[in-house]
Design a protein around this motif. Structure first.
Motif, PDB file in Angstrom:
ATOM      1  N   SER A 245     -32.134 -17.122  -5.559  1.00  0.00           N
ATOM      2  CA  SER A 245     -32.425 -17.843  -6.727  1.00  0.00           C
ATOM      3  C   SER A 245     -32.453 -18.042  -7.651  1.00  0.00           C
ATOM      4  CB  SER A 245     -33.672 -19.026  -6.117  1.00  0.00           C
ATOM      5  OG  SER A 245     -33.196 -19.994  -4.562  1.00  0.00           O
TER       6      SER A 245
ATOM      7  N   HIS B 232     -37.042 -13.226  -0.306  1.00  0.00           N
ATOM      8  CA  HIS B 232     -37.153 -14.871   0.525  1.00  0.00           C
ATOM      9  C   HIS B 232     -35.897 -15.545  -0.048  1.00  0.00           C
ATOM     10  CE1 HIS B 232     -41.775 -13.582   1.201  1.00  0.00           C
ATOM     11  NE2 HIS B 232     -41.977 -13.443   0.172  1.00  0.00           N
ATOM     12  N   SER B 233     -36.165 -17.098   0.590  1.00  0.00           N
ATOM     13  CA  SER B 233     -35.258 -18.149   0.476  1.00  0.00           C
ATOM     14  C   SER B 233     -36.258 -19.208   0.389  1.00  0.00           C
ATOM     15  CB  SER B 233     -33.751 -17.659   0.898  1.00  0.00           C
ATOM     16  OG  SER B 233     -34.045 -18.032   2.053  1.00  0.00           O
ATOM     17  N   LEU B 234     -35.124 -20.633  -0.553  1.00  0.00           N
ATOM     18  CA  LEU B 234     -35.523 -21.817   0.118  1.00  0.00           C
ATOM     19  C   LEU B 234     -35.773 -22.335   1.749  1.00  0.00           C
ATOM     20  CD1 LEU B 234     -33.885 -23.203  -2.954  1.00  0.00           C
ATOM     21  CD2 LEU B 234     -36.098 -23.119  -2.648  1.00  0.00           C
ATOM     22  N   LYS B 235     -34.758 -21.719   1.919  1.00  0.00           N
ATOM     23  CA  LYS B 235     -34.642 -21.474   3.709  1.00  0.00           C
ATOM     24  C   LYS B 235     -35.031 -21.213   4.957  1.00  0.00           C
ATOM     25  CE  LYS B 235     -29.538 -23.348   3.347  1.00  0.00           C
ATOM     26  NZ  LYS B 235     -28.487 -22.676   3.905  1.00  0.00           N
ATOM     27  N   ARG B 236     -36.029 -19.776   3.777  1.00  0.00           N
ATOM     28  CA  ARG B 236     -36.771 -18.948   5.152  1.00  0.00           C
ATOM     29  C   ARG B 236     -37.225 -18.133   3.868  1.00  0.00           C
ATOM     30  NH1 ARG B 236     -36.386 -13.582   5.594  1.00  0.00           N
ATOM     31  NH2 ARG B 236     -33.321 -13.410   4.915  1.00  0.00           N
TER      32      ARG B 236
END
Length: 547
Positions: free
Chosen positions: A500, A27-31
């Protein structure tokens, strides 16, 4: 080290698949990792596998009779119970049985003793018995909804007459994939680690040992459990054979590698057809089958015997059964509560590998190391801390993490506890954001990021990808029960923004990766949700034995 039976030429390809899957499902802050765009909760897969046509054995419910304390289960002094059907039933009740039913308006759902991501429960349990009093020799599937054994295979009487018992665990990946999509394979492996811990504590409360049998190829394990019988699973969701545990009384010396069940014979009588869990699946996630095949195999570690410091004595006076059956995952925390420092040290002490519960279950080298985001611990500066769990881990972590971390031993901590202060900071906001914006990560007393020794191990043997997640889940189960013993609660966090977290820690390579997060605090309860008995209408000692 044993490696998977794949040829040397196949290993790099399998390792590439496992490592690529891990990157793909971050997972990432963008998707977020690929998952279903919508969920129909009324169409949730059946949470209970059962086998039509398999004879059933009703099991008694006897948890109120077991007087052993949680402290006795942890330090290995609980009275030794005999190998009988009643005590096998109790082992299953305390590790895989229902703990309660919950109701909110028209909705009703079951809670089990082994926690699961999203309460979806992909882990299935199988009993293999020889000469157990009251139980015909054979292979049984445990159906937790009804607290019964379904006899999948009847075998001839054991030639030795010595009582022998094994538990085999498998995963139905679709249960998790229905909600979580491609990342579900990770959650299935974490759930297996929790299940290993649940078995270990339940066995210890009975005065028994549970030990993972290492070095078993996935295909051989499937044959032992009957999961390779394709006709019995025709048209339904498959099960992955994962791990086999040998169960033995504590007063019987456990060999370095416990023996396996007797080989199958043509005289074995198999019965039962697996049920379909989801008749109308809306999505397909082929990458899960790919990583499952790539990480099938086996592993074995040579773990040298080393002296370990004595564990800090448990401060809990609770009966083991009460604590296990009342364990819950917290949904919200009191954001103003401060945790006692001694209880914090006690909790961390139980994470160190020792010859005590649950680490007697784990035959592998230590590969997971907690990074602790301390928010409110009495007498401790808020900030980031580290708990290296093996002799070499401190040096490796110093090289892998940010160079400005101070690595100071924590004053006032027990001398044997390798607890290091890294950075003073208020991390409540950043760990909440990194935990997919979940308030429990910041409102807790402390949060944990479990950092695994990663890419070199998985490259050498892709099966290690599973094993590393099992160790993370096992650590999570320790924290769950120790939190309960301290009058607090824990919650596992599988949703986090991988990179992150790595950026906060200064990790720039795949030599270390965070696999799981956890958080502990004082829970706030929702009084609108009511609790009902796990097995309403069942009377004590209502058991039945098949001929």
């Amino acid at each position: 080290m044993f490696v998977s039976p794949s040829s040397a030429a196949e290993l790099p390809a399998a390792a590439d698949i496992a490592l690529a899957y891990h990157v793909r499902t971050k997972h990432s802050l963008k998707r977020y990792a690929a998952g279903p765009e919508t969920l129909d909760w009324d169409a949730q897969p059946n949470p209970f596998r059962e086998f039509a046509g398999s004879p059933r054995v009703n099991l008694p419910l006897t948890s109120d009779r077991l007087a052993a304390s949680f402290a006795e289960a942890c330090d290995g002094t609980a009275p030794i119970q005999p190998f009988t059907i009643d005590n096998v039933a109790l082992l299953l009740e305390l590790s895989f049985g229902l703990a309660a039913w919950k109701e909110y308006g028209p909705d009703r759902w079951a809670l089990r003793c082994n926690p699961s991501s999203g309460n979806l429960h992909p882990t299935e349990a199988y009993v293999i018995s020889e000469s157990i009093a009251g139980l015909t020799d054979g292979v049984y599937h445990y159906l937790s909804r009804d607290h019964v054994l379904e006899r999948r295979c009847r075998r001839d009487a054991s030639p030795t007459g010595q009582p022998l018992l094994w538990l085999g665990l498998s995963s139905i990946h679709w249960r998790e994939a229905w909600k979580y999509g491609e990342r579900a394979f990770r959650y299935c492996q974490l759930d297996l680690g929790h299940a290993l811990g649940a078995i270990s504590y339940a066995a210890a409360a009975l005065g028994w040992h549970a030990r993972v049998i290492d070095g078993i190829d996935s295909a051989a394990l499937a044959a032992i459990m009957g999961l390779d019988r394709t006709g019995d699973f025709a048209g339904v969701e498959a099960e992955d054979a994962d791990v086999l545990l040998a169960i033995s009384p504590r007063d019987i010396a456990t060999p370095t590698r416990p023996e396996l069940p007797r080989p199958a014979t043509i005289a074995d009588e198999w019965k039962g057809q697996a049920n379909r869990l989801d008749r109308h699946p809306l999505y397909r996630w082929p990458v899960i089958s790919e990583v499952s095949a790539a990480t099938a195999g086996e592993g074995h570690d040579v773990v040298p015997a080393a002296p370990s410091p004595p564990a800090l004595p448990s401060r809990s006076q609770a009966r083991a059964t009460e604590l296990i059956l009342n364990r819950r995952s917290a949904q919200r925390f009191d954001a103003k509560f401060t945790m006692d420092r001694t209880a914090f040290h006690q909790m961390l002490d139980t994470l160190l590998p020792r010859t005590t519960t649950p680490w007697t279950t784990w035959p592998f080298a230590t590969r997971l190391h907690p990074l602790l985001f301390v928010h409110r611990i009495d007498g401790l500066t808020p900030g980031l801390y580290a708990l290296p769990r093996s002799d070499n881990a401190e040096a490796d972590l110093r090289r892998a993490l940010r160079p400005d971390f101070d690595w100071q031993r924590v004053e006032g901590a027990p001398d044997h506890l390798p607890l290091f202060h890294l950075l003073p900071t208020d991390s409540r906001g950043v760990i909440r954001t990194a935990s997919c914006h979940q308030a429990i990560a910041g409102d807790s007393c402390f949060a944990v990021a479990m950092l695994a020794e990663f890419a070199p191990l998985v490259s050498d043997n892709p099966w290690r990808y599973r094993q590393l997640h099992w160790e993370a889940g096992l650590i999570g189960q320790v924290l769950y029960l120790e939190a309960e013993a301290s009058g607090l609660r824990g919650t596992g966090i599988g949703c986090f923004f991988d990179e992150s977290v790595h950026e906060m820690l200064g990790i720039v390579t795949a030599d270390f990766q965070t696999l799981y997060q956890f958080t502990v605090g004082r829970p706030l309860t929702d009084d609108r949700i009511t609790t009902q008995p796990a097995y309403p209408g069942r009377t004590r000692n209502e058991a039945g034995v098949l001929p």
